[in-house]
Motif scaffolding. Structure first.
Motif, PDB file in Angstrom:
ATOM      1  N   ASN A  91      57.020  51.020  29.844  1.00 33.68           N
ATOM      2  CA  ASN A  91      57.949  50.829  30.961  1.00 33.68           C
ATOM      3  C   ASN A  91      59.313  51.459  30.725  1.00 33.68           C
ATOM      4  OD1 ASN A  91      56.709  48.826  33.127  1.00 33.68           O
ATOM      5  ND2 ASN A  91      55.986  48.193  31.101  1.00 33.68           N
ATOM      6  N   SER A  92      59.340  52.488  29.942  1.00 34.85           N
ATOM      7  CA  SER A  92      60.552  53.302  29.785  1.00 34.85           C
ATOM      8  C   SER A  92      61.771  52.480  29.369  1.00 34.85           C
ATOM      9  CB  SER A  92      60.874  54.038  31.095  1.00 34.85           C
ATOM     10  OG  SER A  92      59.763  54.766  31.533  1.00 34.85           O
ATOM     11  N   PHE A  93      61.587  51.632  28.403  1.00 32.91           N
ATOM     12  CA  PHE A  93      62.746  50.926  27.866  1.00 32.91           C
ATOM     13  C   PHE A  93      63.623  51.916  27.115  1.00 32.91           C
ATOM     14  CE2 PHE A  93      61.979  46.115  27.551  1.00 32.91           C
ATOM     15  CZ  PHE A  93      61.338  46.091  28.772  1.00 32.91           C
ATOM     16  N   THR A  94      64.897  51.592  27.030  1.00 33.57           N
ATOM     17  CA  THR A  94      65.801  52.467  26.285  1.00 33.57           C
ATOM     18  C   THR A  94      65.533  52.317  24.790  1.00 33.57           C
ATOM     19  OG1 THR A  94      67.496  50.784  26.074  1.00 33.57           O
ATOM     20  CG2 THR A  94      67.579  52.171  28.053  1.00 33.57           C
ATOM     21  N   GLN A  95      66.078  53.269  24.057  1.00 30.10           N
ATOM     22  CA  GLN A  95      65.886  53.259  22.611  1.00 30.10           C
ATOM     23  C   GLN A  95      66.393  51.959  21.993  1.00 30.10           C
ATOM     24  OE1 GLN A  95      64.182  55.581  21.275  1.00 30.10           O
ATOM     25  NE2 GLN A  95      64.347  54.926  19.132  1.00 30.10           N
ATOM     26  N   ASN A  96      67.575  51.540  22.483  1.00 29.62           N
ATOM     27  CA  ASN A  96      68.174  50.329  21.936  1.00 29.62           C
ATOM     28  C   ASN A  96      67.323  49.099  22.245  1.00 29.62           C
ATOM     29  OD1 ASN A  96      70.053  48.944  20.517  1.00 29.62           O
ATOM     30  ND2 ASN A  96      71.569  48.851  22.156  1.00 29.62           N
ATOM     31  N   GLN A  97      66.716  49.106  23.419  1.00 28.92           N
ATOM     32  CA  GLN A  97      65.899  47.971  23.815  1.00 28.92           C
ATOM     33  C   GLN A  97      64.580  47.937  23.051  1.00 28.92           C
ATOM     34  OE1 GLN A  97      65.948  48.885  27.986  1.00 28.92           O
ATOM     35  NE2 GLN A  97      67.286  47.164  28.460  1.00 28.92           N
ATOM     36  N   ILE A  98      64.266  49.012  22.393  1.00 29.87           N
ATOM     37  CA  ILE A  98      63.054  49.037  21.570  1.00 29.87           C
ATOM     38  C   ILE A  98      63.391  48.762  20.111  1.00 29.87           C
ATOM     39  CG2 ILE A  98      61.228  50.561  20.698  1.00 29.87           C
ATOM     40  CD1 ILE A  98      61.161  51.849  23.472  1.00 29.87           C
ATOM     41  N   ILE A  99      64.537  49.279  19.692  1.00 35.00           N
ATOM     42  CA  ILE A  99      64.917  49.099  18.286  1.00 35.00           C
ATOM     43  C   ILE A  99      65.106  47.621  17.949  1.00 35.00           C
ATOM     44  CG2 ILE A  99      66.822  49.452  16.657  1.00 35.00           C
ATOM     45  CD1 ILE A  99      67.120  52.262  17.845  1.00 35.00           C
ATOM     46  N   LEU A 100      65.751  46.904  18.861  1.00 32.29           N
ATOM     47  CA  LEU A 100      66.024  45.488  18.574  1.00 32.29           C
ATOM     48  C   LEU A 100      64.744  44.676  18.386  1.00 32.29           C
ATOM     49  CD1 LEU A 100      69.084  44.798  20.912  1.00 32.29           C
ATOM     50  CD2 LEU A 100      69.064  44.793  18.432  1.00 32.29           C
ATOM     51  N   PRO A 101      63.784  44.755  19.320  1.00 36.24           N
ATOM     52  CA  PRO A 101      62.526  44.020  19.072  1.00 36.24           C
ATOM     53  C   PRO A 101      61.771  44.525  17.843  1.00 36.24           C
ATOM     54  CG  PRO A 101      62.733  44.552  21.397  1.00 36.24           C
ATOM     55  CD  PRO A 101      63.831  45.289  20.686  1.00 36.24           C
TER      56      PRO A 101
ATOM     57  N   ILE B 153      84.665  49.374  27.274  1.00 33.08           N
ATOM     58  CA  ILE B 153      83.625  48.355  27.403  1.00 33.08           C
ATOM     59  C   ILE B 153      82.317  49.070  27.669  1.00 33.08           C
ATOM     60  CG2 ILE B 153      82.875  46.359  28.714  1.00 33.08           C
ATOM     61  CD1 ILE B 153      85.874  45.992  29.386  1.00 33.08           C
ATOM     62  N   THR B 154      81.471  48.984  26.730  1.00 31.09           N
ATOM     63  CA  THR B 154      80.192  49.666  26.873  1.00 31.09           C
ATOM     64  C   THR B 154      79.114  48.646  27.130  1.00 31.09           C
ATOM     65  OG1 THR B 154      80.981  51.235  25.258  1.00 31.09           O
ATOM     66  CG2 THR B 154      78.626  51.299  25.782  1.00 31.09           C
ATOM     67  N   PRO B 155      78.778  48.472  28.376  1.00 34.92           N
ATOM     68  CA  PRO B 155      77.766  47.464  28.667  1.00 34.92           C
ATOM     69  C   PRO B 155      76.436  47.805  28.030  1.00 34.92           C
ATOM     70  CG  PRO B 155      78.661  48.423  30.682  1.00 34.92           C
ATOM     71  CD  PRO B 155      79.158  49.227  29.542  1.00 34.92           C
ATOM     72  N   PHE B 156      75.821  46.779  27.520  1.00 34.51           N
ATOM     73  CA  PHE B 156      74.479  46.967  26.983  1.00 34.51           C
ATOM     74  C   PHE B 156      73.563  47.289  28.157  1.00 34.51           C
ATOM     75  CE2 PHE B 156      71.640  46.464  23.537  1.00 34.51           C
ATOM     76  CZ  PHE B 156      70.451  46.075  24.093  1.00 34.51           C
ATOM     77  N   PRO B 157      72.818  48.365  28.054  1.00 37.02           N
ATOM     78  CA  PRO B 157      72.021  48.744  29.221  1.00 37.02           C
ATOM     79  C   PRO B 157      71.025  47.671  29.610  1.00 37.02           C
ATOM     80  CG  PRO B 157      71.404  49.988  27.274  1.00 37.02           C
ATOM     81  CD  PRO B 157      72.625  49.221  26.923  1.00 37.02           C
ATOM     82  N   THR B 158      70.953  47.482  30.870  1.00 43.04           N
ATOM     83  CA  THR B 158      70.026  46.487  31.394  1.00 43.04           C
ATOM     84  C   THR B 158      68.606  47.029  31.328  1.00 43.04           C
ATOM     85  OG1 THR B 158      71.744  45.729  32.870  1.00 43.04           O
ATOM     86  CG2 THR B 158      69.496  45.109  33.425  1.00 43.04           C
ATOM     87  N   SER B 159      67.701  46.136  31.119  1.00 43.10           N
ATOM     88  CA  SER B 159      66.299  46.542  31.067  1.00 43.10           C
ATOM     89  C   SER B 159      65.930  47.332  32.308  1.00 43.10           C
ATOM     90  CB  SER B 159      65.419  45.299  30.994  1.00 43.10           C
ATOM     91  OG  SER B 159      65.745  44.579  29.855  1.00 43.10           O
ATOM     92  N   SER B 160      65.277  48.412  32.110  1.00 44.51           N
ATOM     93  CA  SER B 160      64.971  49.264  33.248  1.00 44.51           C
ATOM     94  C   SER B 160      63.570  48.983  33.766  1.00 44.51           C
ATOM     95  CB  SER B 160      65.092  50.722  32.824  1.00 44.51           C
ATOM     96  OG  SER B 160      64.289  50.953  31.698  1.00 44.51           O
ATOM     97  N   PHE B 161      63.280  47.694  33.967  1.00 42.43           N
ATOM     98  CA  PHE B 161      61.992  47.331  34.510  1.00 42.43           C
ATOM     99  C   PHE B 161      61.949  47.778  35.954  1.00 42.43           C
ATOM    100  CE2 PHE B 161      62.054  45.233  30.764  1.00 42.43           C
ATOM    101  CZ  PHE B 161      62.760  44.050  30.745  1.00 42.43           C
ATOM    102  N   GLU B 162      60.868  48.374  36.322  1.00 42.97           N
ATOM    103  CA  GLU B 162      60.791  48.837  37.697  1.00 42.97           C
ATOM    104  C   GLU B 162      60.640  47.687  38.683  1.00 42.97           C
ATOM    105  OE1 GLU B 162      58.778  53.147  36.792  1.00 42.97           O
ATOM    106  OE2 GLU B 162      57.796  51.717  38.107  1.00 42.97           O
ATOM    107  N   GLN B 163      59.937  46.665  38.266  1.00 46.84           N
ATOM    108  CA  GLN B 163      59.645  45.621  39.225  1.00 46.84           C
ATOM    109  C   GLN B 163      60.474  44.377  38.992  1.00 46.84           C
ATOM    110  OE1 GLN B 163      58.206  46.278  36.450  1.00 46.84           O
ATOM    111  NE2 GLN B 163      56.376  45.099  36.039  1.00 46.84           N
ATOM    112  N   THR B 164      61.471  44.494  38.151  1.00 47.74           N
ATOM    113  CA  THR B 164      62.179  43.281  37.813  1.00 47.74           C
ATOM    114  C   THR B 164      63.459  43.106  38.609  1.00 47.74           C
ATOM    115  OG1 THR B 164      63.244  42.080  36.056  1.00 47.74           O
ATOM    116  CG2 THR B 164      63.410  44.442  35.952  1.00 47.74           C
ATOM    117  N   PRO B 165      63.775  41.865  38.948  1.00 47.64           N
ATOM    118  CA  PRO B 165      65.045  41.614  39.607  1.00 47.64           C
ATOM    119  C   PRO B 165      66.135  41.255  38.604  1.00 47.64           C
ATOM    120  CG  PRO B 165      63.719  39.646  39.678  1.00 47.64           C
ATOM    121  CD  PRO B 165      62.922  40.679  38.899  1.00 47.64           C
ATOM    122  N   LEU B 166      66.038  41.775  37.424  1.00 46.59           N
ATOM    123  CA  LEU B 166      67.029  41.428  36.418  1.00 46.59           C
ATOM    124  C   LEU B 166      68.360  42.089  36.731  1.00 46.59           C
ATOM    125  CD1 LEU B 166      64.909  41.604  33.177  1.00 46.59           C
ATOM    126  CD2 LEU B 166      65.514  39.647  34.550  1.00 46.59           C
TER     127      LEU B 166
END
Lengths: 119, 297
Positions: A91-101, B153-166
């Motif tokens: 699902n095309s998570f970012t690198q950071n979102q993969i590194i942490l898990p 301020i560098t926001p942590f990127p939000t999960s890029s789930f296609e179907q998520t309402p996050l």
């Protein structure tokens, strides 16, 4: 009663049953309000694991992280994180979102439960 | 003939209703709709509490307030800040460790103020902000001290789930203003700097309010206060009512009881405290309250 009438009755019975099922499944299904996290949608599960991984990054407490992951079901913490990584890869998570898990997975693979694991 | 028609119509009607009943029984009880993609909003309350705790722990690590807010919205709470504060108080009352409680209280405080008050740290923290005066405690927020250096301020990127309402992806966090933060030096005791009688008929009788501030007059959350009286003792912490200030706490005194107050970890000890009596403009007496202000030297 003739067979024709029996057919009418059976058709009415079937029609009523079909209407009942449609009403019970589609129009007014049972609403669940107190569900367990085990049936969370995959993206919510993934985000939950990501949160645990983010917290683990600063806390470095495998016991706490394992306890948090246990919320998601009876699978082992490492299996839960592995599933999330698979989801992330698809699902095309970012690198950071993969590194942490991945860091969390390493911790969970080496984690040995001790004593009371009650959440 | 007429009787026969009526009879067959009745049979068909009964068959239809019977079928309807069978269909409903099947769809509601035998094979109800199965939820497999539930949202956090319909979690059981105890699971929601754990979910909130993890959100707070994640926030303590990432300092991404917008993301924490979006995650809390998934729980569908009408008042996320209130829920966090209530949970923190419940956990404190149930003997949960102060570190865990502080995570929740800190997130509630930051959401309330709309600012990220402390940098990422893996140590228990205390956010400190400017101290409002006693009269302003309930109405005004303390002004934030702006950092002299612009802070990215560098926001942590939000999960890029296609179907998520996050949380929506945010390139900037406009509400997050950097603030100076400080952690109270361990062992620096708080001393009593003022003890004022509050005569306000609108306040709860016997309300003892506490404000704890550091040497720079910024309120300090997470400080334990111990109140003793002849029959008992109560422990509580500042910061659980962020809407009244990070360093705020209160306690309800009973008329005719003498109390003593101690700020934990070597802080000031104040004895002989009791409910003051006030007089309204008509000369009628009523029970007032107290405001104790403690400060680190």
């Amino acid at each position: 009663m003739t067979s024709s009438n029996w057919i009418k009755i059976i058709i009415a019975l079937a029609l009523g049953a079909a209407l009942g099922v449609i009403y019970g499944w589609a129009i007014d299904p049972i609403e669940y309000t107190d569900v367990t996290p085990g049936i969370l949608r995959a993206d919510y599960r993934a985000d939950y694991v990501l949160m645990v991984a983010e917290a683990h990054q600063s806390e470095q407490n495998s016991e706490t992280s394992a306890r948090r992951l246990a919320l998601l079901g009876s699978e082992s913490p490492a299996q839960i994180v592995t599933s999330t990584l698979e989801y992330a890869a698809n699902n095309s998570f970012t690198q950071n979102q993969i590194i942490l898990p991945q860091g969390l997975l390493t911790a969970m693979q080496t984690y040995q439960p001790q004593g009371n694991n009650a959440p | 003939m007429r009787h026969f028609l009526r009879s067959i119509f009745l049979h068909i009607l009964i068959a239809l209703l019977t079928g309807l009943g069978i269909g409903l029984a099947y769809s509601w009880f035998i094979s109800p709709v199965t939820y497999v993609d539930a949202s956090p909003a319909i979690l059981r309350s105890d699971f929601k509490d754990q979910y909130r705790s993890v959100i707070a722990a994640s926030y303590a690590s990432t300092r991404d307030l917008a993301r924490a807010r979006a995650r809390l919205e998934l729980l569908g709470d009408m008042d996320p800040v209130g829920e966090l504060s209530a949970q923190a108080q419940q956990m404190q009352a149930s003997g949960e460790s102060i570190e865990v409680v502080q995570l929740l209280a800190q997130l509630a405080t930051d959401l309330q103020r709309g600012v990220v008050s402390i940098p990422a740290t893996n140590t228990p923290f205390v956010a400190i902000v400017n101290t409002p005066t006693a009269e302003k405690l309930t109405t005004e927020e303390a002004p934030q001290i702006e950092a002299t250096q612009p802070v990215e301020i560098t926001p942590f990127p939000t999960s890029s789930f296609e179907q998520t309402p996050l949380a929506p992806q945010q390139l900037v966090t406009p509400t997050a203003r950097p603030t100076f933060t400080s952690i109270p030096k361990p062992g620096t005791p708080f001393t009593l700097v003022s003890q004022d009688t509050i005569c306000n008929i609108d306040l709860q009788p016997g309300l003892m309010q506490f404000t704890l501030i550091d040497s720079r007059r910024r309120q300090v959350a997470g400080i334990e206060i111990i109140v003793n009286w002849a029959e008992g003792e109560d422990h509580f912490f500042t910061g659980f009512k962020p809407e009244l200030g990070n360093g705020y706490a209160d306690f309800i005194m009973q008329s005719g009881t003498i109390y003593s107050v101690r700020v934990a970890e070597g802080g000031a000890f104040v004895s002989n405290i009791f409910v003051p009596t006030c007089t309204d403009p008509n000369g009628k007496e009523y029970l007032g309250g107290l405001l104790l202000t403690f400060q680190q030297p």
